[in-house]
Write an enzyme that holds these catalytic residues in place. Structure first.
Site, PDB file in Angstrom:
ATOM      1  N   LYS A   1      22.485  85.345  46.362  1.00  0.00           N
ATOM      2  CA  LYS A   1      21.235  85.678  45.665  1.00  0.00           C
ATOM      3  C   LYS A   1      21.254  87.085  45.077  1.00  0.00           C
ATOM      4  CE  LYS A   1      17.859  86.716  48.437  1.00  0.00           C
ATOM      5  NZ  LYS A   1      17.441  88.110  48.239  1.00  0.00           N
ATOM      6  N   THR A   2      21.609  88.072  45.886  1.00  0.00           N
ATOM      7  CA  THR A   2      21.561  89.468  45.426  1.00  0.00           C
ATOM      8  C   THR A   2      22.533  89.689  44.277  1.00  0.00           C
ATOM      9  OG1 THR A   2      21.031  90.128  47.690  1.00  0.00           O
ATOM     10  CG2 THR A   2      21.682  91.866  46.172  1.00  0.00           C
TER      11      THR A   2
ATOM     12  N   ASP B   1      12.085  89.262  43.773  1.00  0.00           N
ATOM     13  CA  ASP B   1      12.980  88.800  44.837  1.00  0.00           C
ATOM     14  C   ASP B   1      12.162  88.319  46.034  1.00  0.00           C
ATOM     15  OD1 ASP B   1      15.274  88.305  46.273  1.00  0.00           O
ATOM     16  OD2 ASP B   1      15.608  90.393  46.830  1.00  0.00           O
ATOM     17  N   GLU B   2      12.751  87.472  46.854  1.00  0.00           N
ATOM     18  CA  GLU B   2      12.089  86.940  48.067  1.00  0.00           C
ATOM     19  C   GLU B   2      10.704  86.376  47.725  1.00  0.00           C
ATOM     20  OE1 GLU B   2      13.760  86.527  50.604  1.00  0.00           O
ATOM     21  OE2 GLU B   2      15.166  88.157  50.953  1.00  0.00           O
TER      22      GLU B   2
ATOM     23  N   GLN C   1      13.183  79.074  53.618  1.00  0.00           N
ATOM     24  CA  GLN C   1      13.208  80.291  54.433  1.00  0.00           C
ATOM     25  C   GLN C   1      11.858  81.012  54.414  1.00  0.00           C
ATOM     26  OE1 GLN C   1      17.105  82.554  54.543  1.00  0.00           O
ATOM     27  NE2 GLN C   1      17.382  81.492  52.598  1.00  0.00           N
TER      28      GLN C   1
ATOM     29  N   ARG D   1      22.302  81.777  60.038  1.00  0.00           N
ATOM     30  CA  ARG D   1      22.821  83.141  60.233  1.00  0.00           C
ATOM     31  C   ARG D   1      24.278  83.112  60.682  1.00  0.00           C
ATOM     32  NH1 ARG D   1      20.206  84.887  56.942  1.00  0.00           N
ATOM     33  NH2 ARG D   1      19.557  82.734  56.702  1.00  0.00           N
TER      34      ARG D   1
END
Length: 665
Positions: free
Chosen positions: A31-32, A210-211, A241, A598
């Site tokens: 994503k980043t 973002d997010e 998420q 994770r």
């Protein structure tokens, strides 16, 4: 920046720059990288850096984005791009136009401590006789009402409502705003003043958020106000998420994006670069049970022979012992570091047995997203009482509990006793109980000191003899001084009160599980476990510490670890019992999904058939989510099966090495 380095969906996400765009970025899908490359692509297409706005949630995330873009663009370019948090953006808006709401442009932003100080003064001024209100609770209730519209209290004349009105009035008089105001007032300006709204829309032609799954109603309104007529808005997030509903996040913002911005381009990032195919198979099988979601299927080219382990345990002690021994065996066998391991918790109450085991085996660890069990307020209070029974001349612990709960000794009395003890070169306790000091006090204060002295003497006697176990004695002592009712009154909500009560229960279980019956054994217990000043994590940056990571599921979002343990997969823990009452099981399932994703290489899930609470061993039931895990990716076993299974020579050597470490050899 090379588009050829991206996979096909990532390239599409980077190069689709006109109109509204929704990028559904699954866990570990880069994503980043997509966001920062997209900013660079906009610049390459001739967009001026001043026209780009990128908004995220934390200063850390904003800094990371700035650093990445800086490495990919000509020197000085990144300074012209607005990359900030929501709150920082709102400060920019307010600095320019807050005068339209009756404030001066040089307004002050109140910190948490300044808020607390103001609210405390207002409570003292407004509270009637016998009325009490904790300042922290007041701030929490005021914030909840302003952000969610939930009334602080139904009665208009309730103290909290009086305090709220006076607090907001005082802030305006002081030309100050708090963190809630930053969002509330910025949105208000943009909504009420079209010329301000149009000025900001013309400044930023391209917006990125973002997010996005974590945005609340107010943040969504801000985004809509800032998006100009071209609707060049790109949001990046993952509804799977979305785990902050309790904090006000609205999952509807991402699920119903088309309602806010018509005909968006929807791009899915599904190739995961973090986890193995097995771990992702388990995650996909779980999350598909959430019906209200945008369909996506994570996949990975990383093949693994290691199945996700699901192990049933008799109880929490066996669970902790197994995890710690398993880590030690794997560390030796595979030449790993303790940094490679993480233990993910749903609740803070789960950490106690793990912390004790790690300390006992001298394994370094760090706690993120929660406090060490032994640093929690209620634990320190009760342990301070026990320390005073052993040594009343312990000034630090005496000053902690001298008025906890309140016993009629004012701050002035305690301060004077402390100063006098320094002059006399003796302990505060000796000064307090001395005739010379008491002669300076009122009869009422003298009576309070004498009652405290009698309390200490009485329980010192019980410590020497009269109770079969220290745990029973501690429980009765806590009950006699009405500590729990007093503690609960100072809690912000019922959940915090329950956590505090459970903390006391866990502490009693910790004492009960050790052979602590005599005063010397108590001294050893206090010294080795509960007063371990070296674990004061407040002074160090947790990210710089080394060792096993102990982290809450909520705090683990965005992080990754080679080897993950997720204990407590039980009904009432995960899903949390509150989720049934509040209808938030889907969010609990997303929380487990976040935990599973994770793990990079190996994942172990455990649950207990019974847990001990307040000395009683109560049956537990495996989480209903266990049934939703795809059997193709899960290896089920039990603690007893693993204990009785024959082991290879290499396993035996590693297990012997681990056992030798555990025994201090």
């Amino acid at each position: 920046m090379r588009l050829s380095d991206l996979n096909a969906p990532q390239r599409e996400a980077v190069t689709t720059i006109k109109g509204p765009v929704l990028i559904l970025a699954g866990a570990g899908t880069g994503k980043t990288r997509v966001i920062t490359t997209r900013i660079c692509h906009l610049l390459e297409k001739g967009v001026r850096p001043e026209q780009i706005l990128a908004v995220t949630f934390t200063n850390k995330a904003a800094r990371e984005m700035v650093e990445r873009v800086e490495h990919m663009t000509p020197k000085g370019t990144v300074k012209k791009i607005t990359i900030s948090t929501f709150h920082s953006l709102c400060v920019k808006i307010l600095r320019r136009d807050i005068d339209k709401l009756g404030y001066k442009k040089n307004f002050a932003i109140y910190t948490g401590s300044e808020q607390l100080s103001l609210v405390r003064r207002i409570i003292v001024k407004k509270a009637g006789k016998g009325e009490k209100l904790d300042p922290d609770v007041a701030i929490s209730l005021i914030s909840r009402e302003r952000n969610k519209g939930i009334p602080a209290a139904p009665q208009a004349d309730a103290l909290i409502n009086v305090v709220k009105h006076e607090y907001l009035h005082q802030l305006k008089l002081l030309n100050a705003v708090d963190f809630d105001d930053l969002l509330l007032l910025a949105e208000k300006i943009l909504q009420k003043h079209p010329e301000v709204r149009e000025a900001w829309q013309s400044r930023y032609e391209y917006l990125m958020v973002d997010e996005f799954q974590d945005t609340n109603r107010l943040q969504m309104e801000l985004i809509r106000h800032l998006t100009g007529p071209h609707h060049n808005i790109c949001v990046v997030g993952d509804d799977d998420q979305s785990i902050y509903g309790w904090r006000g996040a609205e999952i509807a913002n991402i699920l119903q994006f088309e309602r806010f911005f018509k005909n968006p381009s929807v791009i899915k990032l599904e190739e995961n670069y973090r986890s193995t195919d097995v771990i992702l198979g388990a995650a996909n099988g779980l999350i598909k049970n959430n019906l209200d979601r945008r369909a996506k299927q994570l996949w990975s080219s990383k093949k693994s022979a290691d199945m996700v382990r699901l192990i049933s345990m008799p109880g929490e002690q066996e669970e902790a012992d197994f995890v710690i021994e398993d880590m030690m065996v794997m560390k030796d066998r595979d030449n790993l570091k303790f940094d490679d391991f993480a233990i993910l918790f749903r609740t803070n109450a789960q950490t106690r047995v793990f912390e004790e085991g790690l300390r006992k085996n001298k394994i370094p660890y760090r706690i993120i997203g929660g406090r060490s069990f032994f640093d929690r307020r209620e634990i320190k209070d009760v342990m301070a009482y026990l320390a005073i029974l052993v040594n009343p001349d312990d000034d630090i612990n005496l000053l902690r509990i001298i008025n906890t709960p309140p016993r009629g000794l004012s701050d002035v009395i305690v301060e004077n006793a402390t100063l006098a003890s320094q002059e006399r070169k003796e302990s505060v306790y000796k000064t307090l109980v001395s005739d010379a000091f008491q002669s300076t006090l009122s009869k009422r204060a003298q009576g309070a000191i004498q009652a405290f002295q009698e309390f200490v003497s009485k329980w010192q006697g019980f410590l020497s003899e009269g109770y079969p176990t220290l745990a029973e004695m501690t429980q009765d002592m806590v009950r006699e001084m009405d500590y729990l009712p007093w503690l609960k009154r100072s809690c912000k909500d019922e959940e915090e009160a329950t956590q505090r009560e459970n903390g006391i229960g866990e502490l009693l279980e910790s004492i009960r599980s050790r052979p602590v019956r005599t005063e010397p054994e108590l001294i050893d217990f206090l010294g080795s476990v509960c007063l371990d000043d070296e674990r004061d994590t407040g002074k160090d940056d947790l990210e710089k510490q080394q060792g096993v990571t102990m982290i809450t599921l909520h705090a683990s979002k965005g992080l990754e670890f080679p080897h993950v343990y997720l204990p407590g997969l039980e009904e009432g823990i995960l899903p949390h019992k509150r989720s049934v009452e509040e209808g938030t099981r889907d969010e609990e399932r997303r929380l487990l999904y976040v935990g599973i994703t994770r793990a990079r290489e190996r994942l172990t899930l455990t649950w207990c058939a019974a847990r001990t609470k307040w000395g009683d061993r109560l049956p537990s039931q495996g989480s209903s989510f266990i049934r939703e895990l795809d059997e193709k990716f899960v290896e089920r076993s039990s603690w007893s099966e693993l204990r009785n299974r024959p082991v290879s020579l290499d396993e035996a050597k590693n297990r012997f090495s681990a056992m030798r470490q555990m025994l201090g050899g």
